[in-house]
Design a protein around this motif. Structure first.
Motif: not given
Length: 244
Positions: A148-174
């Motif tokens: 999901a983050i890579a999709r937002a970055l596949i082209e250069p962006r001036r501003l990136l808005l991200i909503d709770e990216p770590s939600k539900g992830l295991a500590p190692a993945i965080i």
């Protein structure tokens, strides 16, 4: 410190509900600003109002000094603003490759993708290269978030808005996610990040804004909030120290 994004007295209604009550928010260019607050404080509504997914009923949203609150979402996205929603927004039936190609507005085929940028994304998220031809729906939760983050970055962006990216992830993945976002910070991409995991907030934030009841009630340096447990308790009802 110049702001790339500025919200001035923003109100948002969803049906009969008045969710945002005059949000004032400054997002400095080239920095990562954390947007914190208790559940229901209005954080997601703020992101969606910036993107035009929910129309602000009052106030201004300024991007690079220009008002964008009356624009449609596709017009806002065309200003190189990308949004990673809490539900990730990926297409489960499409492969990783197809998801990224679909997000690249300037490329109609794989050959037209910027290979240098693609290699950079693979360096941030190696799993995407490994599972290049896998259906996105079969990825793990952490891999889906990285896609999901890579999709937002596949082209250069001036501003990136991200909503709770770590939600539900295991500590190692965080921890992997934190490492990737730190690399992103080094590129001077401006980021507004909603997060409930305060270890993530402390590790990544340059600035912080805290919301309560549809308003920003505190704004300042993330390091100052991280060092002040009394302020954390007053604003958030918990201590960052409990989330180390």
């Amino acid at each position: 410190m110049s702001s790339l994004l500025s919200l001035q007295g923003v109100h948002t209604h969803i049906g009969a509900y008045h969710i945002l009550h005059g949000v004032d928010l400054e997002v400095p260019a080239g920095q990562l600003t954390m947007l914190l607050g208790r559940n229901g404080a209005g954080k997601t509504t703020t992101l969606r109002s910036i993107m035009g997914l929910w129309q602000a009923s009052q106030g201004q949203v300024l991007f690079d000094g220009q008002p964008i609150q009356a624009l449609a979402t596709p017009e806002i996205a065309q200003r190189d603003i990308a949004y990673v929603p809490e539900n990730m927004g990926i297409f489960g039936d499409l492969t990783v490759r197809e998801n990224l190609l679909l997000a690249a507005r300037r490329a109609r085929s794989l050959k037209e993708l910027d290979t240098t940028r693609l290699d950079w994304l693979f360096s941030l998220f190696p799993a995407l290269k490994k599972f290049w031809l896998y259906p996105a729906g079969k990825l793990s939760g952490g891999q889906k978030q990285m896609l999901a983050i890579a999709r937002a970055l596949i082209e250069p962006r001036r501003l990136l808005l991200i909503d709770e990216p770590s939600k539900g992830l295991a500590p190692a993945i965080i921890l992997n996610l934190i490492a990737a976002l730190k690399e992103l910070k080094a590129t001077d991409t401006t980021v507004l990040l909603v997060e409930q995991n305060f270890m993530v907030a402390k590790a990544l934030g340059d600035r912080v804004a805290v919301m309560d009841n549809g308003r920003v009630v505190h704004a300042g340096a993330m390091a100052e909030l991280a060092a002040d447990e009394a302020l954390q308790q007053r604003l958030l009802g918990l201590s960052l120290a409990a989330h180390q």
